[in-house]
Scaffold this active site. Structure first.
Site, mmCIF file in Angstrom:
data_model
loop_
_atom_site.group_PDB
_atom_site.id
_atom_site.type_symbol
_atom_site.label_atom_id
_atom_site.label_comp_id
_atom_site.label_asym_id
_atom_site.label_seq_id
_atom_site.Cartn_x
_atom_site.Cartn_y
_atom_site.Cartn_z
ATOM 1 N N CYS A 117 -3.355 -13.051 -14.487
ATOM 2 C CA CYS A 117 -3.152 -12.674 -15.889
ATOM 3 C C CYS A 117 -4.428 -12.193 -16.584
ATOM 4 O O CYS A 117 -4.390 -11.782 -17.745
ATOM 5 C CB CYS A 117 -2.559 -13.850 -16.659
ATOM 6 S SG CYS A 117 -0.897 -14.283 -16.126
ATOM 7 N N GLU A 142 0.845 -1.179 0.000
ATOM 8 C CA GLU A 142 0.000 0.000 0.000
ATOM 9 C C GLU A 142 0.882 1.231 0.000
ATOM 10 O O GLU A 142 2.022 1.181 0.460
ATOM 11 C CB GLU A 142 -0.950 0.010 1.198
ATOM 12 C CG GLU A 142 -0.280 0.024 2.562
ATOM 13 C CD GLU A 142 -1.295 0.173 3.676
ATOM 14 O OE1 GLU A 142 -2.052 1.153 3.666
ATOM 15 O OE2 GLU A 142 -1.315 -0.702 4.548
#
Length: 339
Positions: A123, A97
């Site tokens: 993906c 973060e």
């Protein structure tokens, strides 16, 4: 879901500068390969990948995603202040973060009102990002959405090589880590627009998705480690792709190999693409493939394949294009586009 008002306004990509051959990677672990009886050339033989690319060491995913995003905004000649949504779809992250999207948002000079966050799904992330952005555009909540992706494989490939060099590395460990050596690096971006402001004729028609999350442990990855049961993942992935194709035929207009002029797929290796093509009954020549020289570049593979096909003149106005996405977990989506 079907769309009536969403266009691909611009599409672009960046390739990492350093070319790394499969032969070079094998040279780094030659002692282990010899000890385990793995023939030289096996990496390229099994994957079809001749080389992949690396960024400069220390390059952040946000930096490469920003490069692709800036290229797309310049090509579209759209004021960054008009972007209503930024989605970063990278598997690779700057930090846990804040979101990588925060850094791209700042670097591109987007307006405070532009919603921005990371959307990650292995993906399949870029195609998921297109879906979410298209729904917001279709509903009239925003005019423009920018989807970006920046993937770097140097860290995980280097760590895998060091792991496989160890004299205690077993045949099972070698097999489990082998797929990590197929990974490549690249960045991509796409600008979607409402048809009321779009200058491009490229239209999104719709998307279908299916999940088979009982296979969620076949490929597990961290920044420096990826364990893959390649054979089982291939079987499960082809099965899910076949089921998703059947769903697309039911729900999407003009969805058949005869009507689709080109496929832009997520691509892992030659073996995977051959299996998918055979199972779905696709014409192999219609596949836009680049894994041979770029490796498996994760979510960036699909948009880069589409962009390179357009650059090469493989698709013309009015052609029907099939976007084929799949990601470990496993999830599969297929999207219809009229070029």
């Amino acid at each position: 879901m079907l769309f009536q008002n969403v266009a691909i306004e611009a599409l672009g990509y960046e390739l990492a500068p350093h070319r790394i051959s499969s032969a070079w990677l094998e040279d780094q672990i030659s002692e282990t390969m010899e000890r385990l009886g793995v023939p030289k050339g096996r990496l390229e033989q099994l994957s079809g990948i001749q080389e992949r690319r690396f960024w400069e060491a220390g390059t952040r995913p946000s930096a490469t995603a920003t490069l692709a995003g800036a290229k797309v905004l310049a090509a579209a000649e759209v004021d960054p202040g008009r972007i209503g949504l930024l989605l970063n779809t990278s598997v690779c992250q700057d930090f846990l973060e804040p979101s990588t999207a925060c850094f791209v948002h700042r670097s591109l000079g987007l307006a405070p009102k532009a919603i921005n966050y990371d959307l990650r799904n292995a993906c399949l992330g870029f195609l998921n990002g297109m879906h979410v952005a298209a729904m917001m555009i279709e509903l009239g909540e925003i005019e423009y959405a920018l989807i970006v992706n920046g993937e770097g494989s140097q860290e995980i490939v280097t760590a895998t090589l060091e792991r496989l060099k160890r004299p205690e590395t077993s045949a099972i460990e070698f097999r489990d880590n082998f797929a990590a050596l197929t990974l490549g690096s690249g960045a991509a971006a796409m600008l979607l627009a409402h048809r009321s402001v779009a200058r491009s004729p490229h239209r999104l028609n719709g998307l279908v998705s299916l999940a088979a999350t009982e296979h969620n442990e076949l490929c597990i990855g961290n920044p420096d480690y990826m364990k893959t049961d390649a054979s089982a993942l291939l079987v499960a992935g082809v099965k899910l792709a076949t089921e998703t194709w059947a769903r697309a035929q039911e729900r999407l207009p003009n969805w058949s190999d005869e009507q689709i002029a080109l496929y832009a797929p997520h691509q892992v290796s030659g073996r995977h693409m051959a299996a998918v093509s055979e199972a779905l009954g696709l014409t192999p020549a219609k596949l836009a493939l680049n894994f041979q020289v770029l490796g498996n570049i994760g979510p960036a593979a699909l948009p880069i394949s589409l962009a390179q096909a357009a650059e090469a003149g493989r698709i013309k106005a009015g052609d029907h294009v099939g976007l084929l996405g799949i990601g470990s977990g496993i999830n599969c989506s297929m999207m219809s586009v009229t070029w």
